[in-house]
Design an enzyme around this catalytic site. Structure first.
Site, short mmCIF file in Angstrom:
data_model
loop_
_atom_site.label_atom_id
_atom_site.label_comp_id
_atom_site.label_asym_id
_atom_site.label_seq_id
_atom_site.Cartn_x
_atom_site.Cartn_y
_atom_site.Cartn_z
N GLY A 185 0.81 -1.21 0.00
CA GLY A 185 0.00 0.00 0.00
C GLY A 185 0.84 1.25 0.00
O GLY A 185 1.99 1.26 -0.43
N TYR A 232 -6.53 -4.92 -13.98
CA TYR A 232 -5.16 -5.26 -14.40
C TYR A 232 -4.33 -5.99 -13.35
O TYR A 232 -3.66 -6.97 -13.65
CB TYR A 232 -4.44 -3.97 -14.82
CG TYR A 232 -3.00 -4.17 -15.23
CD1 TYR A 232 -2.68 -4.87 -16.39
CD2 TYR A 232 -1.96 -3.67 -14.46
CE1 TYR A 232 -1.35 -5.06 -16.79
CE2 TYR A 232 -0.63 -3.85 -14.84
CZ TYR A 232 -0.33 -4.54 -16.00
OH TYR A 232 0.96 -4.73 -16.37
#
Length: 466
Positions: A121, A263
């Protein structure tokens, strides 16, 4: 000034920055090989570095380095990683020359033992937190924000009755996107930020233990049975054969990165109840309905574009075919210093299948356009190999805004859709027609589980203040 992050030079694509794993098995069962298999399954989430750390009766052993999973680990060094609790990580580098010290997991030893941490993250306030820690005398060995989290966690643990309570204190201090796996001498924790920007799931191992993975495909590779996703804001604690949950930070509207479905994630993964493969098929069908075209063949850009192409073909009744062949052995170290070398890199990565293209009207489907350079190169490649027409269909809306939550999307000034108005994009690429999935359509494609999603890179509407 913070340096501009560079896109990986091989293909002009956004990149996710990490994949995390964790396993807690019964005593006597080593976890290193399972973590190794799981990291292979998550290799697409990061190719810059990889690492495994295991806990054997409170003794931590680890191996990590720059490179691919298969380059770092072998039979001999995996055999040295004895332990029934372990953490694994694959990392995507923000900079081409990131130091080895940024490889994860990271291990710290302090007055209460050890802590091992792997993270996926982006912490929005990491710079401010780091400045505060430096002012208090903290020492940092890397440029990774994970060290900031580790410092905060170690300090909080000294003043807490348990590592999970320390994590709760840290969650009140950090802001942004994080899915983490944390290993203490006796526990394994899975932590997901309150908005759920990044995926994280739980599985049950064949040995009766538990596994944590960024994607369910990682669990499959470790021969673990999917149990459920970690909820946004949840702290999961695994100790021996017991799993407990803390939901002090749950309840906010989730904002999972929608690009996981477009994706990042493997097509065989299921994230927050939604199958990635089926979502991509639906996106292809939606593109066929929104942008019909007379054509002879539908092809996809390997690999993610292939699922969209199947959906487009099914809906349009235009035959699906292979038009681009991917070379999987080009490696990461090919040097591209000039524009000519960057153009050549596309040919090395993807080559055209001339017999399927010659004299054909081609629909070429890809997941996104970032800077536009790769798409333009592919169009030229197809036409050099006999394609009569090339019609581009993109399985996402145009990128208009940078991401602040762990996706490597560049500054606005580098984005193709910002530099060119839509009516000029087609000519700029050299395509015969161009169509993007609309922002409205993407919210309805396969994502019908009432989960919330972040589409700020398309809309500019960030789910938290940045």
């Amino acid at each position: 000034m913070k340096p501009q992050r560079k896109l990986p030079p091989f293909l002009d694509k956004p990149h996710e920055e990490c994949g995390v794993l964790g396993i807690y098995e019964k005593e006597g069962n080593d976890v290193a090989k399972s973590l190794y298999y799981g990291l292979f399954a998550l290799q697409h989430r990061g190719q810059a570095s990889a690492g495994i750390a295991v806990n054997n009766n409170a003794e931590i052993r680890q191996i990590k380095d720059k490179g691919l999973v298969g380059e770092i680990f072998n039979v001999e060094n995996l055999a040295s990683l004895k332990g029934n609790i372990g953490v694994g990580h694959v990392r995507y580098a923000k900079e081409a020359d990131e130091p080895r010290e940024n490889a994860q997991p990271i291990v710290t030893r302090y007055c209460k033992g050890s802590l091992t941490l792997a993270h996926n993250g982006n912490i929005l306030n990491s710079s401010a937190l780091k400045d505060e820690l430096l002012a208090k005398g903290a020492v940092f060995q890397s440029t990774s924000e994970i060290e900031v989290i580790m410092h905060l966690l170690a300090v909080a643990r000294i003043h807490s009755h348990s590592v999970e309570n320390a994590v709760k204190k840290v969650m009140t201090q950090i802001e942004g996107a994080y899915s983490m796996v944390i290993m203490s001498p006796r526990k394994l924790l899975a932590v997901r930020d309150p908005k759920g920007f990044r995926p994280l799931c739980i599985g049950k191992t064949q040995g009766g233990g538990y596994a944590i993975s960024s994607e369910s495909a990682g669990l499959d590779a470790m021969n673990a049975e999917f149990v459920r996703d970690v909820e946004p804001g949840e702290i999961v604690v695994i100790e021996q054969d017991k799993l407990t949950s803390h939901k002090d930070f749950c309840g906010k509207k989730p904002s999972l990165c929608i690009f996981e479905y477009i994706y990042f994630a493997r097509p065989d993964s299921i994230i927050d109840g939604v199958g990635v493969y089926n979502t991509r098929i639906e996106i292809g069908k939606s593109l066929a309905r929104a942008y019909p075209v007379d054509a002879d063949i539908v092809i996809g850009v390997p690999d993610s574009g292939l699922n969209f192409a199947h959906g487009f073909s099914e809906e349009s009744r235009i035959p699906f075919g292979d038009g681009l062949v991917r070379n999987r052995y080009t490696g990461r170290t090919f040097i591209r210093q000039t524009q000519a070398e960057r153009d050549l890199a596309v040919n090395l990565k993807l080559n055209a299948l001339r017999p399927n293209l010659e004299g054909k009207r081609v629909v070429l489907i890809d997941d996104s356009i970032v800077r536009g350079t790769t798409t333009a190169n592919l169009i030229r490649l197809l036409k050099r190999n006999g394609a009569k027409e090339v019609h581009i269909r993109i399985g996402s809306p145009p990128f208009m805004w940078p991401c602040h939550f762990g996706t490597d999307i560049p500054d606005k000034k580098h984005l193709f859709a910002v530099k060119y108005p839509q009516e000029k994009m087609c000519a700029q690429l050299g395509a015969d027609s161009l169509g993007f999935l609309s922002a409205d359509e993407i919210k309805n494609i396969g994502l019908r589980n009432n989960f919330g999603y972040c589409d700020a890179c398309f809309s500019g509407k960030y789910p938290v203040k940045v």
